[in-house]
Motif scaffolding. Sequence first.
Motif, short mmCIF file in Angstrom:
data_model
loop_
_atom_site.label_atom_id
_atom_site.label_comp_id
_atom_site.label_asym_id
_atom_site.label_seq_id
_atom_site.Cartn_x
_atom_site.Cartn_y
_atom_site.Cartn_z
N TYR A 51 -31.36 -29.57 -22.40
CA TYR A 51 -32.01 -28.35 -21.90
C TYR A 51 -32.12 -28.38 -20.37
O TYR A 51 -31.86 -27.37 -19.70
CB TYR A 51 -33.38 -28.20 -22.53
N GLN A 54 -28.74 -27.72 -18.86
CA GLN A 54 -28.40 -26.31 -18.97
C GLN A 54 -29.21 -25.46 -17.99
O GLN A 54 -28.70 -24.47 -17.46
CB GLN A 54 -28.64 -25.81 -20.41
N THR A 55 -30.45 -25.86 -17.75
CA THR A 55 -31.28 -25.14 -16.78
C THR A 55 -30.67 -25.24 -15.38
O THR A 55 -30.63 -24.25 -14.62
CB THR A 55 -32.71 -25.71 -16.78
N ASP A 56 -30.19 -26.44 -15.03
CA ASP A 56 -29.53 -26.62 -13.73
C ASP A 56 -28.25 -25.79 -13.65
O ASP A 56 -27.97 -25.15 -12.62
CB ASP A 56 -29.19 -28.11 -13.50
N GLU A 59 -29.12 -22.14 -13.15
CA GLU A 59 -29.51 -21.85 -11.78
C GLU A 59 -28.28 -21.72 -10.89
O GLU A 59 -28.19 -20.80 -10.05
CB GLU A 59 -30.43 -22.96 -11.24
N GLU A 85 -28.20 -18.45 -20.73
CA GLU A 85 -29.55 -17.98 -21.06
C GLU A 85 -29.77 -18.00 -22.57
O GLU A 85 -30.83 -18.44 -23.04
CB GLU A 85 -29.75 -16.56 -20.51
N SER A 88 -29.93 -21.71 -23.74
CA SER A 88 -31.18 -22.34 -23.32
C SER A 88 -32.35 -21.84 -24.17
O SER A 88 -33.24 -22.62 -24.53
CB SER A 88 -31.45 -22.05 -21.85
#
Length: 357
Positions: A51, A54-56, A59, A85, A88
């Motif tokens: 997670y 994937q967030t990085d 961004e 999105e 995530s």
Amino acid sequence: MLDKLREVESRYLELEALMGDPAIAADYERVAELAKERAGLQAIVEAFRLYLRQTDELEGARELLAAADEAEMRELAADEVAALEASSADLLDELRLMLLPKDPRDNKNVIVEIRAGAGGDEAGIFAGDLMRLYMRYADSNKWKVEMLDINEQGNGIFKNVVFQIKGEGAFSRLKYESGVHRVQRVPTTESQGRIHTSTATVAVLAEMDEVDVRLDMSDVETQVFRSRGAGGQSVNTTDSAVRLIHKPTGLVVEMQDERSQLQNKLRAKQVLIARLYEAEVERQRSEREAERRDQVGSGDRSEKIRTYNYPQGRVTDHRIGLSSFNLPAVMDGDLDVFIDQLATQQQAEQLAAGALS
């Protein structure tokens, strides 16, 4: 929630460090204990790290979208942002479920008790039907079944049956079966073709070790008697059957399936420990439910949990409002259609309760 996930990862790293400590490595039991805890955290830590990656990536994709000055580039970046999105969000939902408190009994073996309820002989026949249903379900999961006690009245009529199911995750699946089961059908003895309604009760107990429950045998009265056969006649010339009475609670356990009085006593003690644990779990659950009702209002349910309607070929679980119109398959052990939905509902209720706190 992210703070909780970071705590889990921190504990995971701590466990890895402890397992690599030479002073601890020499203690096999301690290493095994740490390894078990670490294994229980591994899936959630791996999902959390995915997670974060994937967030990085998300961004970076958003920055690329903001900087794109060509229509084709913006379209590609927008597609990547949308995909990340969605991924995530799905992963976050999985992590929420992973954080739900686990029932410590889920991997225990189970003791299933089936008792004929209202409906006379037909209730006893239905109790036998349920016994075979659970034995077939156990077989489909490659679990082992061992009979502990059986009181058959003859002609396929069972007053009560107690058996053990051993296998990985047995309690996690079968725990939803406890309650009153109702059958609607025309008994074979019914000459007018009228539909009768009968019931049987099912209790699913997690098999607990003595270390899990404090049982003072000075609180238990032991009685011995001769084993019974079909119709109640004695089948043994010695007093090999055992009855244990837990005086503080009034719980009574009888065991007669083994030929040895000692074996029957050990079996009865095992069942008594499981019942005492279940009684304590139920007491705590009732307290939590009462507190929750104060917050969200009453949500009383009917006593019966499931109805088996033979004329319509229908099985309905009243807790989730789900019906299957393949009654023969259900009676042959196909229970997953109900158990999967019951497990999902329990997770939803846990999430809702967490949202309230």
